[in-house]
Design a protein around this motif. Structure first.
Motif: not given
Length: 144
Positions: A49-51, A68, A105, A108-109, A121, A124
């Motif tokens: 996961v990239t945030i 997360i 996504y 998370i968002q 976010c 993914i």
């Protein structure tokens, strides 16, 4: 965790957070054209996961790594994804890797939108097998 190089989304944020985790889950794609995938089978998924964001919260985090993990790992690990509320309520959505990445996504968002510092976010990355993976990135503007 295996060491991986992930595709990197382009952005202008000051901070970028990446969380890797894996989970074991079963699924099926209940459609006659899905071949063997129409039968229940399992995978060990690897996710990243990239945030990103400009502002940190009161603890100095974009978001706590544990959050997360709770939102995603705890939801999908050792389950049958077809039984997840998202799929059981939508008969036209199957838990393909693409759809699961998009769902991750959205989960998370939705959480990030409730936080004071409002990070985003960016992507993914979801690996289903050693040779197959999906990257989901929302369209510009952050909407799925």
């Amino acid at each position: 965790m295996i060491q991986q190089i992930y595709p990197t989304p382009t952005h202008d944020f000051s901070y970028e957070l990446n969380k890797d985790f894996h989970f074991a889950a079963a699924h099926s794609i209940p459609h006659e054209t899905a071949g063997k995938c129409q039968y229940v089978h399992g995978h060990t998924y690897y996710a990243n996961v990239t945030i990103a964001g400009e502002d940190l919260n009161e603890l100095g985090f974009l978001v706590n790594f544990q959050t997360i993990k709770k939102l995603l790992h705890d939801r999908f690990d050792h389950g049958v994804m077809n039984d997840d509320e998202f799929f059981s309520e939508k008969s036209n959505e199957f838990p393909s890797t693409e759809v699961v990445a998009r769902l991750m996504y959205e989960i998370i968002q939705e959480y990030l939108d409730t936080t004071e510092n409002k990070p985003t976010c960016l992507q993914i990355f979801l690996r289903e097998t050693p040779t197959s993976y999906v990257v989901y990135r929302p369209k510009r503007g952050g909407k799925a």
